[in-house]
Write an enzyme that holds these catalytic residues in place. Structure first.
Site, mmCIF file in Angstrom:
data_model
loop_
_atom_site.group_PDB
_atom_site.id
_atom_site.type_symbol
_atom_site.label_atom_id
_atom_site.label_comp_id
_atom_site.label_asym_id
_atom_site.label_seq_id
_atom_site.Cartn_x
_atom_site.Cartn_y
_atom_site.Cartn_z
ATOM 1 N N ASN A 8 0.868 -1.183 0.000
ATOM 2 C CA ASN A 8 0.000 0.000 0.000
ATOM 3 C C ASN A 8 0.902 1.230 0.000
ATOM 4 O O ASN A 8 1.500 1.568 1.026
ATOM 5 C CB ASN A 8 -0.913 -0.016 1.231
ATOM 6 C CG ASN A 8 -1.855 1.183 1.271
ATOM 7 O OD1 ASN A 8 -1.819 2.063 0.418
ATOM 8 N ND2 ASN A 8 -2.697 1.218 2.288
ATOM 9 N N ARG A 80 -2.987 -2.294 -3.019
ATOM 10 C CA ARG A 80 -4.178 -1.526 -2.683
ATOM 11 C C ARG A 80 -4.162 -0.237 -3.494
ATOM 12 O O ARG A 80 -3.201 0.518 -3.479
ATOM 13 C CB ARG A 80 -4.201 -1.207 -1.194
ATOM 14 C CG ARG A 80 -5.443 -0.420 -0.762
ATOM 15 C CD ARG A 80 -5.075 0.939 -0.248
ATOM 16 N NE ARG A 80 -6.244 1.676 0.214
ATOM 17 C CZ ARG A 80 -6.182 2.816 0.884
ATOM 18 N NH1 ARG A 80 -5.014 3.338 1.190
ATOM 19 N NH2 ARG A 80 -7.286 3.453 1.238
ATOM 20 N N HIS A 169 -13.043 2.909 0.904
ATOM 21 C CA HIS A 169 -13.088 1.872 1.956
ATOM 22 C C HIS A 169 -13.843 0.625 1.492
ATOM 23 O O HIS A 169 -14.341 -0.144 2.302
ATOM 24 C CB HIS A 169 -13.759 2.394 3.247
ATOM 25 C CG HIS A 169 -13.016 3.499 3.916
ATOM 26 N ND1 HIS A 169 -13.663 4.595 4.465
ATOM 27 C CD2 HIS A 169 -11.694 3.697 4.136
ATOM 28 C CE1 HIS A 169 -12.762 5.418 4.986
ATOM 29 N NE2 HIS A 169 -11.565 4.891 4.801
ATOM 30 N N ARG A 230 -10.507 15.730 8.243
ATOM 31 C CA ARG A 230 -11.366 16.151 7.138
ATOM 32 C C ARG A 230 -12.705 16.638 7.675
ATOM 33 O O ARG A 230 -13.280 16.047 8.597
ATOM 34 C CB ARG A 230 -11.594 15.007 6.158
ATOM 35 C CG ARG A 230 -10.333 14.486 5.503
ATOM 36 C CD ARG A 230 -10.629 13.278 4.623
ATOM 37 N NE ARG A 230 -9.414 12.510 4.383
ATOM 38 C CZ ARG A 230 -9.398 11.191 4.200
ATOM 39 N NH1 ARG A 230 -10.518 10.488 4.230
ATOM 40 N NH2 ARG A 230 -8.251 10.569 3.990
ATOM 41 N N GLU A 375 -8.396 -5.395 5.819
ATOM 42 C CA GLU A 375 -8.285 -5.060 4.402
ATOM 43 C C GLU A 375 -7.132 -5.798 3.735
ATOM 44 O O GLU A 375 -7.211 -6.169 2.559
ATOM 45 C CB GLU A 375 -8.128 -3.551 4.249
ATOM 46 C CG GLU A 375 -9.367 -2.778 4.700
ATOM 47 C CD GLU A 375 -9.160 -1.282 4.715
ATOM 48 O OE1 GLU A 375 -9.428 -0.644 3.688
ATOM 49 O OE2 GLU A 375 -8.720 -0.756 5.755
#
Length: 392
Positions: A8, A80, A169, A230, A375
């Site tokens: 990743n 990913r 996600h 965020r 994940e």
């Protein structure tokens, strides 16, 4: 037993996991950070903790260092990828055309996709004879209907500029939905679920019969819930208003809503929910406000997700916050009085572990579960489908 090397990549980082796709066991993992700078470092966390200073290391240099200190029969490499645009609806085997398409989606994910391309190219050089597979955060959400993914803009903004909700996600939402179905003893295809991946980045997803029908993140990962740094949903005129009022540039306002807002901006203290919970318990009012806003906004989005479902068979909490913050789960469910959830405080405080993830009472009108995400395992198993020795 063949192992999958999961990669990743960020613009200056490389996270890796060496995993057995059959039993899910992690053999090795770690993180390279600050790549391309004099402070570049490689941390191997498993099987033993090691740290190496690698000044000005590239992604390829980091891979060299990592691979010289881990052992295992690597038979495939899984990557990913944050954004696949509308090009990819499922995981695919890497070739030059795939890399080109990932690069062409960089306008939609300028901080992520160029880094993913660098990571793919570096890994292909290290493992030229192994299958490389890309797994997209956005792919799971390609089943959303147009009413869910289109914005109410001139239609040409979609046809010409690809402006639409993509969602993120996806690997996490997909994984925990499947695990929840196992815990409930029901086929995933028979269930209507709302999943909540809550961490520094957070999103909800309405899953109907195993498919995504709506999600809270949009064109970019900024839309939707309040997150660590965020803002989540804001008035679309905010940018112009602030540029006129403060003299900030458009780029500066964009940076603010992505990196200086959310839990950090509200609390003025931290983007870490653990720090905020401790501070709130000690009387820090803005930390308490940040938690309250986070949970209220989450509850609003849960009810919004229900528009895509005929019923709610379970609410599923996952991610670093979703799995570990009892106060967030309890407060969020308290704002869902319309659904009348009945929280079992003891189970919730134990994160549902004594009851196969359940944190509501046995007679609660709505079931709430805590389901740990994985994940990396999803990526490893997707990659294994393309490895002849493992797929047979």
């Amino acid at each position: 037993m063949g192992l999958i090397f999961v990669v990743n990549c960020g613009s200056s980082s490389l996270k890796f996991t060496l995993i057995n796709p059959e039993d899910g066991k992690t053999v090795a993992n770690g993180l390279a950070e600050r790549l391309g700078t004099p402070e570049a470092v490689v941390n191997i966390r498993q099987p033993v903790r090691l740290e190496f200073q690698v000044p000005n290391a590239t992604h390829g240099d980091a891979l060299d260092k990592i691979l010289s200190h881990i052992d295992g029969d690597i038979v495939g490499v899984g990557h990913r990828i944050v954004h696949g645009g509308e090009y990819f609806t499922e995981s695919v085997l890497v070739d030059d055309k795939v890399v080109e398409l990932i690069g062409s989606a960089s306008d939609l994910a300028p901080l992520h996709n160029p880094a993913h391309v660098m990571g793919i190219e570096a890994a292909r050089k290290k493992f030229p004879d192994l299958p490389h597979v890309v797994v997209f955060d956005t792919a799971f959400h390609q089943s959303m209907p147009k009413r869910a993914y289109l914005y109410a803009l001139p239609y040409a903004m979609y046809t010409n500029e690809k402006v639409r909700k993509y969602g993120f996600h996806g690997t996490s939402h997909r994984y925990v939905a499947g695990e929840a179905a196992k815990l409930m003893g029901k086929p995933l295809e028979d269930l209507h679920l709302i999943t909540m991946h809550l961490g520094n980045g957070s999103s909800t997803c309405a899953i109907r019969e195993g498919k995504s029908y709506d999600t809270s993140m949009g064109l970019t990962p900024l839309e939707g819930l309040i997150m660590g740094t965020r803002s989540g949903d804001v008035d679309a005129n905010l940018h112009e208003y602030l540029t006129r009022r403060t003299g900030c540039t458009l780029s500066e306002v964009t940076a603010m809503v992505n990196r200086e807002s959310g839990l950090l901006g509200i609390s003025g203290l931290s983007n870490d929910m653990r720090t905020l919970a401790e501070a709130a318990a000690s009387g820090h009012q803005r930390a308490a406000l940040a938690i309250d806003m986070f949970c209220f906004r989450l509850a609003k989005h849960i009810l919004g997700m229900s528009a895509s479902l005929d019923r709610i068979d379970a609410l599923i909490f996952t991610g670093g916050i979703g799995e570990n913050s009892a106060i967030v789960r309890e407060k969020t469910l308290s704002y869902l009085s319309l659904l009348r959830p009945q929280v079992d405080s003891e189970l919730n405080n134990q994160h549902g572990r004594p009851a196969n993830g359940r944190i509501t009472t046995g007679d609660s009108p709505v079931l709430a579960l805590v389901v740990p995400t994985n994940e990396e395992l999803v990526i490893a198993r997707e990659t294994a489908r393309f490895v002849p020795a493992l797929a047979s």
